[in-house]
Design a protein around this motif. Structure first.
Motif, PDB file in Angstrom:
ATOM      1  N   ASP A   1       1.132  -1.256   0.211  1.00 35.44           N
ATOM      2  CA  ASP A   1       0.034   0.338   0.351  1.00 35.44           C
ATOM      3  C   ASP A   1       1.085   0.862  -0.343  1.00 35.44           C
ATOM      4  O   ASP A   1       2.043   1.268   0.357  1.00 35.44           O
ATOM      5  N   TYR A   2       0.361   2.237  -0.448  1.00 37.34           N
ATOM      6  CA  TYR A   2       1.283   3.888  -0.707  1.00 37.34           C
ATOM      7  C   TYR A   2       0.413   4.126   0.394  1.00 37.34           C
ATOM      8  O   TYR A   2      -0.525   4.251   1.175  1.00 37.34           O
ATOM      9  N   ILE A   3       1.323   5.154   1.321  1.00 34.97           N
ATOM     10  CA  ILE A   3       0.958   5.857   2.689  1.00 34.97           C
ATOM     11  C   ILE A   3       0.263   7.603   1.885  1.00 34.97           C
ATOM     12  O   ILE A   3       1.650   7.879   0.879  1.00 34.97           O
ATOM     13  N   MET A   4      -0.941   7.504   2.047  1.00 33.93           N
ATOM     14  CA  MET A   4      -0.541   9.590   1.691  1.00 33.93           C
ATOM     15  C   MET A   4      -0.814  10.024   2.597  1.00 33.93           C
ATOM     16  O   MET A   4      -1.641  10.199   3.319  1.00 33.93           O
ATOM     17  N   VAL A   5      -0.823  11.435   2.604  1.00 35.02           N
ATOM     18  CA  VAL A   5      -1.305  12.621   3.243  1.00 35.02           C
ATOM     19  C   VAL A   5      -2.026  13.379   2.609  1.00 35.02           C
ATOM     20  O   VAL A   5      -1.877  13.759   2.092  1.00 35.02           O
ATOM     21  N   SER A   6      -3.693  14.132   4.039  1.00 32.27           N
ATOM     22  CA  SER A   6      -4.794  14.989   2.762  1.00 32.27           C
ATOM     23  C   SER A   6      -3.950  15.975   2.617  1.00 32.27           C
ATOM     24  O   SER A   6      -4.431  16.375   1.687  1.00 32.27           O
ATOM     25  N   GLY A   7      -2.776  16.445   3.054  1.00 35.52           N
ATOM     26  CA  GLY A   7      -2.554  18.033   3.271  1.00 35.52           C
ATOM     27  C   GLY A   7      -0.944  18.302   3.278  1.00 35.52           C
ATOM     28  O   GLY A   7       0.054  17.525   4.353  1.00 35.52           O
ATOM     29  N   PRO A   8      -0.653  19.489   3.908  1.00 38.43           N
ATOM     30  CA  PRO A   8       0.611  19.863   3.987  1.00 38.43           C
ATOM     31  C   PRO A   8       1.120  19.710   5.155  1.00 38.43           C
ATOM     32  O   PRO A   8      -0.237  20.093   6.509  1.00 38.43           O
ATOM     33  N   LEU A   9       1.755  20.041   5.996  1.00 35.00           N
ATOM     34  CA  LEU A   9       2.432  19.482   7.335  1.00 35.00           C
ATOM     35  C   LEU A   9       3.577  20.262   8.165  1.00 35.00           C
ATOM     36  O   LEU A   9       4.234  20.578   7.051  1.00 35.00           O
ATOM     37  N   GLY A  10       3.337  20.585   9.314  1.00 37.39           N
ATOM     38  CA  GLY A  10       4.095  21.385   9.819  1.00 37.39           C
ATOM     39  C   GLY A  10       3.991  22.786   9.978  1.00 37.39           C
ATOM     40  O   GLY A  10       4.292  23.512  10.528  1.00 37.39           O
ATOM     41  N   ARG A  11       2.046  22.735   9.647  1.00 37.18           N
ATOM     42  CA  ARG A  11       2.213  24.744   9.746  1.00 37.18           C
ATOM     43  C   ARG A  11       1.714  24.741  10.905  1.00 37.18           C
ATOM     44  O   ARG A  11       1.467  26.374  11.395  1.00 37.18           O
ATOM     45  N   SER A  12       1.624  23.803  11.990  1.00 40.86           N
ATOM     46  CA  SER A  12       1.345  24.140  13.158  1.00 40.86           C
ATOM     47  C   SER A  12       2.013  24.719  14.080  1.00 40.86           C
ATOM     48  O   SER A  12       2.090  25.363  14.663  1.00 40.86           O
ATOM     49  N   VAL A  13       2.891  23.709  13.831  1.00 40.65           N
ATOM     50  CA  VAL A  13       4.318  24.187  15.071  1.00 40.65           C
ATOM     51  C   VAL A  13       4.970  25.758  14.026  1.00 40.65           C
ATOM     52  O   VAL A  13       5.526  26.151  15.165  1.00 40.65           O
ATOM     53  N   ALA A  14       4.617  25.766  13.060  1.00 44.31           N
ATOM     54  CA  ALA A  14       5.373  27.074  12.473  1.00 44.31           C
ATOM     55  C   ALA A  14       4.877  28.305  12.722  1.00 44.31           C
ATOM     56  O   ALA A  14       5.093  29.469  13.518  1.00 44.31           O
ATOM     57  N   GLY A  15       3.496  28.105  13.041  1.00 47.19           N
ATOM     58  CA  GLY A  15       2.707  28.640  14.109  1.00 47.19           C
ATOM     59  C   GLY A  15       2.726  28.444  15.502  1.00 47.19           C
ATOM     60  O   GLY A  15       2.698  30.236  15.808  1.00 47.19           O
ATOM     61  N   LEU A  16       2.994  28.255  15.924  1.00 46.75           N
ATOM     62  CA  LEU A  16       3.402  28.328  17.274  1.00 46.75           C
ATOM     63  C   LEU A  16       4.484  28.765  17.219  1.00 46.75           C
ATOM     64  O   LEU A  16       4.674  29.635  18.435  1.00 46.75           O
ATOM     65  N   TYR A  17       5.770  29.070  16.911  1.00 44.17           N
ATOM     66  CA  TYR A  17       6.652  29.232  16.516  1.00 44.17           C
ATOM     67  C   TYR A  17       6.429  31.104  16.228  1.00 44.17           C
ATOM     68  O   TYR A  17       6.968  32.058  17.162  1.00 44.17           O
TER      69      TYR A  17
END
Ligand code: ADP
Ligand code: MG
Length: 334
Positions: free
Chosen positions: A160-176
């Motif tokens: 099976d392929y592993i997929m994600v629904s959208g970009p990651l890392g935005r929340s922690v960037a927002g917290l920073y």
């Protein structure tokens, strides 16, 4: 006005008037010993709960009261989405520190109500108590799903392929950005990541769609970071995996803010958490169907890895290097 002057029952009265009208599934909402809700005939009931605590999950130094209310519910909706379900009824328990203003709690309920309206949740009750420490909000949420559509973590198959629904890392960037007072008004990029951190969206439509069409074999929402969620899928499925670092999607904003922070955007994407995107596994011959279906749902899924036989373990592939994939991310008791 201080809550002390109003008392518990006066406060519950004010708050319950802030909430949206409930659906016709609710026979009795706030105002009795329990809520009374009709079951969804022929469906399975999902039940989840998530608690957020001041200075563990949020800080009032940067989070608005509205965002605390929104996020408390959205994180629960995200769990229902990750099962392929539809949220139904919620109860809200709140521990309120001494000295808080009624207006502040009302603002929490404005965020909560906006989120309830957005995802079709009936708020049918709760509990209101004093907290000797910080603000605490716990929400329990029910949902429903057709018995043959429910999506567990355990269904991933080698290949099976592993997929994600959208970009990651935005929340922690927002917290920073919030913690370091990066300006929110003059930059679209910073505003976007702050919004993801404070008002996360649950991928409800997408989760339900993938489940209803039978397009995926397992699914998880990304609350603790991609690495950790994929490892959970592998453990539950009795499988291994490989993740391709160059395939992991993150936005320009994440790259820019990580550069300011002297951090790697990839680390934020892998271990940051709280993006509330979905990670799911897809049989090879369903990839095109998923891409086509998800584009219609205005989300950009990407392939980030592959499920392997369990003997292969879990790896992170960076160019030609293969490293052992570890959970990283946030763990409360470490
Ligand atoms: P009981 O003593 O029977 O547990 P309570 O006096 O605690 O009931 O609550 C009265 C009603 O108000 C109940 O319907 C309860 O679900 C609801 N309620 C209490 N606190 C909250 C809250 N923070 N948000 C929403 N509903 C609440
Ligand atoms: Mg009672």
């Amino acid at each position: 006005m201080k809550i002390k002057e109003l008392g518990e029952f006066g406060l519950i009265n004010i708050l319950s008037r802030k909430l949206p009208d409930t659906s016709n599934m609710v026979i009795k909402g706030i105002g009795d010993d329990t809520a009374v809700v009709k079951p969804h005939a022929g469906k399975l009931m999902l039940l989840t709960t998530d608690m957020i605590i001041e200075e563990v999950h949020f800080s009032l130094r940067y989070a608005s009261f509205e965002s605390v209310g929104w996020k408390a519910l959205a994180v629960n909706v995200s769990d229902i989405a990750a099962m392929g379900g539809t949220p139904s009824s919620a109860v809200v328990s709140i521990g309120i520190p001494e000295g808080m203003e009624v207006k502040q709690i009302e603002r929490i309920y404005i965020g909560l109500s906006d989120c309830a309206r957005e995802y079709g949740v009936d708020i049918v009750g709760g509990d209101t108590v004093k907290s000797p420490g910080g603000l605490v909000i716990n929400i329990a949420l029910t949902g429903w799903v057709a018995p043959d559509k429910v999506l567990y973590r355990s269904g991933a198959q080698p290949g099976d392929y592993i997929m994600v629904s959208g970009p990651l890392g935005r929340s922690v960037a927002g917290l920073y950005a919030l913690n370091n007072f990066l300006s929110g008004n003059d930059s679209e990029m910073i505003r976007e990541v702050i919004a993801v951190h404070l008002f996360p969206r649950a991928r409800l439509k997408e989760g339900r769609f993938l489940a209803e069409k039978g397009l995926v074999t397992s699914m998880n929402d990304i609350s603790d970071g991609l690495a950790s969620e994929v490892i959970e899928i592998c453990q539950a499925s009795g499988a291994g995996c490989e993740l391709y670092t160059e395939r992991i999607p993150y936005t320009h904003g994440v790259t820019e803010i990580a550069a300011i922070a002297g951090k790697s955007p990839l680390e934020w994407a892998l271990y940051g958490g709280e993006d509330f995107e979905l990670v799911f596994t897809v049989c090879e011959n369903r990839i095109d169907a998923v891409q086509a279906a998800m584009d219609k749902e205005s989300c950009l899924p990407s392939i980030v890895g592959r499920i392997l036989p369990t003997e292969e373990g879990c790896s992170l592939i960076e160019g030609t290097a293969r490293k052992v994939l570890t959970a990283g991310g946030y763990n409360h008791f470490k």
